[in-house]
Design a protein around this motif. Structure first.
Motif, short mmCIF file in Angstrom:
data_model
loop_
_atom_site.label_atom_id
_atom_site.label_comp_id
_atom_site.label_asym_id
_atom_site.label_seq_id
_atom_site.Cartn_x
_atom_site.Cartn_y
_atom_site.Cartn_z
N GLN A 111 -3.54 -3.44 6.66
CA GLN A 111 -3.36 -2.84 5.34
C GLN A 111 -4.62 -2.07 4.97
N LYS A 145 -6.37 0.33 1.79
CA LYS A 145 -6.30 0.68 0.37
C LYS A 145 -7.51 1.52 0.01
N THR A 159 -5.53 4.79 -7.13
CA THR A 159 -5.48 4.02 -5.89
C THR A 159 -4.32 4.46 -5.03
N GLU A 184 -2.34 2.87 -1.17
CA GLU A 184 -2.41 1.89 -0.09
C GLU A 184 -1.22 2.04 0.82
#
Length: 824
Positions: free
Chosen positions: A674, A676, A687, A689
């Motif tokens: 993952q 971000k 943001t 992600e």
């Protein structure tokens, strides 16, 4: 004036008829000589799907439309009109069997008066007062018409823009032109209002006119009233001065309005036109200025083309597309390569997008007098119909007119002579705007603004040649404007290391012009278009280089990428999706590609951040290998987190290539990861992600395809084919062409020109997908019997008249690989 859009209650027949009587004869001679008709809504093209049929050429020929109109003109002696916003490519209009009008040209507006024919047809008893109207469209190939079929776009047939039923009084306004002209210091704006009447009976009763100028807020700024005898031609009605006008800009597109009301013994009609106060200049051997200030033109191009419907886009679709263009940060658009819908121009005015609009004299050479007259007529129509739009700054006279094709002769001097004629005609019709062409070196001295062909990094050279090539071209003309640059990129295809061609391709000499045949995938010199990976990864890197370079080219007027959206074309059968030009920033159904966010990172001010690779579900490499992460953002700084651990903060520097310095390196763990990003600008935090799998297993040659499926929210089913090697490892760089098929109740939603809507397509990262309508096939209401199921004998699903759950067998095949089946 009363205007009604005619969208419903139409029927269509694709094919030729012996004449208009065959449209209606079955109404009189029941059960005889039936012609197959099916219900459609306008706008409509009969080439909405077949332009992307991978196995055959699209239909070019006649297509007929028919309806029965309820026509009730409320004006005494009023005129009843059919107003076509565009139909292609030749159009004949009939009321019953009476031909009432014809038009040549697929892109300009035209009006047909049906008043007398409608009165006559109203007496046909079987139609009970309704007016039978038939329209024959024809997009057959004809040498002495424009555009050429060598053009990189389809010549669609049909009533593919809106058609309106219009009622006007016996004397009415046909056209109103508003000409605003700013003073040199912008302290005032002279506004002249002119009008043409529609008066087919040449009536001479005196008319009263009122002209009202208002600001955007509706406040009246000036009013004029006059009484006149009806006139012919264009007449000046009023002139006024606006003090301290609010200027139209690309950031604040302020629009005034001009209302002209005409009243007579026959009724009242009015026309409202919007206009803007603005000036522009292409500085000789310098940049572009809007209202006296330098503006870097940041642009793209548009074709009228969309998944499933071709050019027959609804107003809602057009609005969606134009808003996407503005939200990307563009302030300029070239409408290639023909006059486009009035809706597009209205939106350019409202959104603040400057326009280059052109006639479709595109490739092929120069024909005879009929050919030339069509060019003159279409140029005249385009200028007259779009005269009031403040967004328009350039009238395009041609595109790639150095491309010999359609005739067994090619006379440069004749082309020059005719180009000069069009240039002079344009300035006569509209002295306030400039003329332009793209790619015809032997005509570049004739027009006002010229764009050479510069395709550094695609058709010729490498992308780092861009600035040098542009500078050389800039120094060879008075007004340089770079139209068309970019690269084909198959949506959802990504690579870990891009092909750039730096080692193999001749570069550094400014030789980056596209030449005839460069678009072919075989032959010629090494070039990225032939030898590259056609990935989104390369496209984004190339865009990144161009955009960071443009920021420092203080002499540059501007540049426009080709093209905003993937589009259908007859000259590219070998594309990864056959017959698709895939240079788009978005797909043909509005799905954004990664490149969209690269543009936003340079062109927009609203804080944004995008991690590259949202459509890359699997990355690959060796365990422990350092991998790059790129973030495209306009924020001042950004921090990246990998699996919850910070990789540090980076500050944006537009000249730090790639990704303006917002790039990190780290090893990935096998399996799911993952990423971000947290980015800030002016105290605002944004943001982004994404999650993806990291595959460390190496693979060999593709040995089999496997199918899986997933039901979508709309009830359709997404089917995915994945390539594996003999050991069962995914082949993430496989490029095989695959073909989907379906048997049973279902139907492939194909010929869309998208990566989820093409039955023949190259794999993207070892996979291909297509959407299935589980009940939409020809067999949906008929039991399916005797089809072959995967790995088994013929199966019978149901006996006649027995209901059953929808069942389909989906197949995927590729040369050299066994066919895979899936039951859904």
């Amino acid at each position: 004036m009363i205007k009604i859009r005619l969208t419903g209650q139409w029927e269509h027949h694709r094919g030729s008829l012996g004449g208009p009587w065959e449209v209606w004869r079955q109404d009189k001679l029941q059960n005889h000589y039936n012609v197959p008709w099916h219900a459609v809504e306008l706008p409509h093209t009969y080439n909405g799907l077949d332009v992307l049929d991978p196995d055959g050429k699209y239909y070019q020929g006649q297509g007929w439309y028919r309806t029965k109109l309820q026509a009730d003109n409320p004006y005494p002696q009023g005129r009843t009109l059919l107003h076509f916003e565009g139909a292609g490519q030749r159009t004949d209009v009939y009321v019953y069997t009476n031909k009432v009008g014809s038009h040549l040209g697929g892109y300009d507006e035209f009006t047909v008066d049906i008043t007398e024919a409608a009165a006559e047809a109203r007496g046909i008893e079987r139609y009970q007062g309704l007016i039978p109207v038939a329209v024959a469209c024809d997009n057959s190939r004809e040498l002495e018409t424009i555009p050429s079929d060598a053009s990189d776009f389809n010549l669609y047939g049909g009533i593919y823009r809106y058609l309106n039923l219009v009622y006007v009084p016996a004397v009415s306004l046909e056209r109103v032109h508003v000409e605003p002209k700013l003073s040199d210091d912008h302290s005032s704006c002279r506004v002249a209002v002119r009008a043409v009447l529609y008066n087919p009976e040449n009536l001479q009763d005196e008319v009263t006119l009122k002209v009202v100028i208002r600001n955007r807020e509706g406040q009246e700024l000036a009013q004029f009233q006059l009484r006149e005898k009806p006139w012919t031609g264009m007449k000046e009605l009023a002139v006024t001065e606006l003090a301290n006008p609010t200027l139209w800009t690309t950031d604040e597109p302020y629009l005034y309005s001009c209302e002209v009301v005409l009243e007579s013994a026959y009724g009242r009609t009015e026309q409202v036109e919007r206009f803007g106060a603005r000036s522009f200049e292409f500085v000789k051997s310098g940049p572009f200025k809007l209202n006296g200030e330098r503006l870097l033109l940041r642009g793209t191009h548009r074709h009228e083309d969309h998944a499933g419907v071709g050019p027959a886009m609804t107003e809602e679709m057009i609005r969606t597309e134009m808003q996407l263009i503005k939200d990307m940060g563009a302030n300029f658009i070239r409408l290639g390569h023909y006059q486009q819908s009035r809706i597009v121009l209205d939106l350019c005015d409202e959104l603040g997008i400057l326009v280059w609009e052109e006639i479709p004299w595109c490739r092929g050479g120069l024909g005879g007098e009929q050919y030339k007259q069509q060019c003159r007529d279409m140029l005249t129509a385009m200028i007259e119909q779009h005269y009031n739009h403040p967004s328009v700054i350039l009238w395009g006279l041609g595109n790639e007119n150095d491309w010999e094709c359609d005739f067994d002769y090619f006379d440069q001097e004749e082309i020059r002579k005719f180009m000069k004629e069009l240039h002079e005609l344009s300035h006569k019709l509209d002295p306030s705007r400039l003329t332009a062409i793209r790619r015809c070196e032997f005509c570049k001295d004739i027009i006002d603004v010229y764009s050479p062909s510069i395709w550094a990094g695609w058709y010729r050279g490498i992308y780092t040649d861009y600035e040098e090539s542009s500078r050389q071209a800039f120094e060879n003309v008075d007004s340089f404007f770079h139209m068309e640059w970019g690269a084909d990129n198959l949506a959802t295809r990504h690579v870990e290391k891009t092909y750039t061609g730096f080692e193999f391709i001749k570069s550094g000499d400014g030789d980056t012009d596209e030449r005839d045949g460069d678009y072919l995938l075989t032959g010629g010199e090494p070039r990225v278009s032939r030898d590259g990976d056609w990935s989104e990864t390369y496209f984004c890197e190339m865009i990144d280089w161009y955009l960071k370079s443009q920021e420092k080219m203080d002499w540059l007027t501007g540049a426009a990428q080709w093209a905003f959206k993937d589009f259908a074309t007859p000259v590219r059968p070998d594309s990864p999706i056959p017959y698709l030009n895939m240079k788009g920033i978005i797909e043909r159904d509005f799905t954004k590609k990664e490149a969209y966010y690269v543009y936003q990172s340079y062109w927009t001010t609203k804080p944004m951040a995008r991690i590259y690779g949202h459509t890359m579900p699997v990355r690959w490499g060796a365990e422990g290998e350092l991998k790059s992460f790129k973030v495209y953002s306009n924020c001042t700084e950004a921090e990246l987190f990998l699996n919850g651990v910070s990789l540090g903060v980076k500050r944006r520097d537009s000249q730090n290539f790639p990704a303006a310095g917002l790039r990190w390196e780290s090893a990935l763990k096998p399996g799911m990861n993952q990423v971000k990003v947290v980015a800030t600008k002016d105290g605002v935090t944004v943001t982004d992600e994404l999650s993806f799998e990291y595959q460390t297993e190496a693979w060999g040659q593709p040995a089999e395809l496997k199918l899986n499926s997933k039901k979508q929210e709309d009830g359709n089913i997404l089917v995915e084919a994945v390539a594996y090697d003999a050991s069962g490892v995914r082949c993430l760089d496989a490029l095989n062409f695959v073909r989907f098929g379906v048997t049973g109740d279902g139907k492939l939603i194909d010929r869309q020109g998208t990566v989820r809507g093409s039955s023949l397509i190259q794999l993207t990262n070892g996979r291909a997908r297509i959407v299935i309508d589980p009940v939409g096939g020809a067999a949906a209401s008929v039991p399916v019997t005797g089809f072959v199921s995967a790995g088994g004998p013929a199966a019978s699903l149901a006996a006649s008249g027995t209901k059953h759950e929808p069942v389909s067998i989906v197949s995927v095949a590729s040369a050299g690989l066994p066919t895979a089946f899936l039951t859904i």
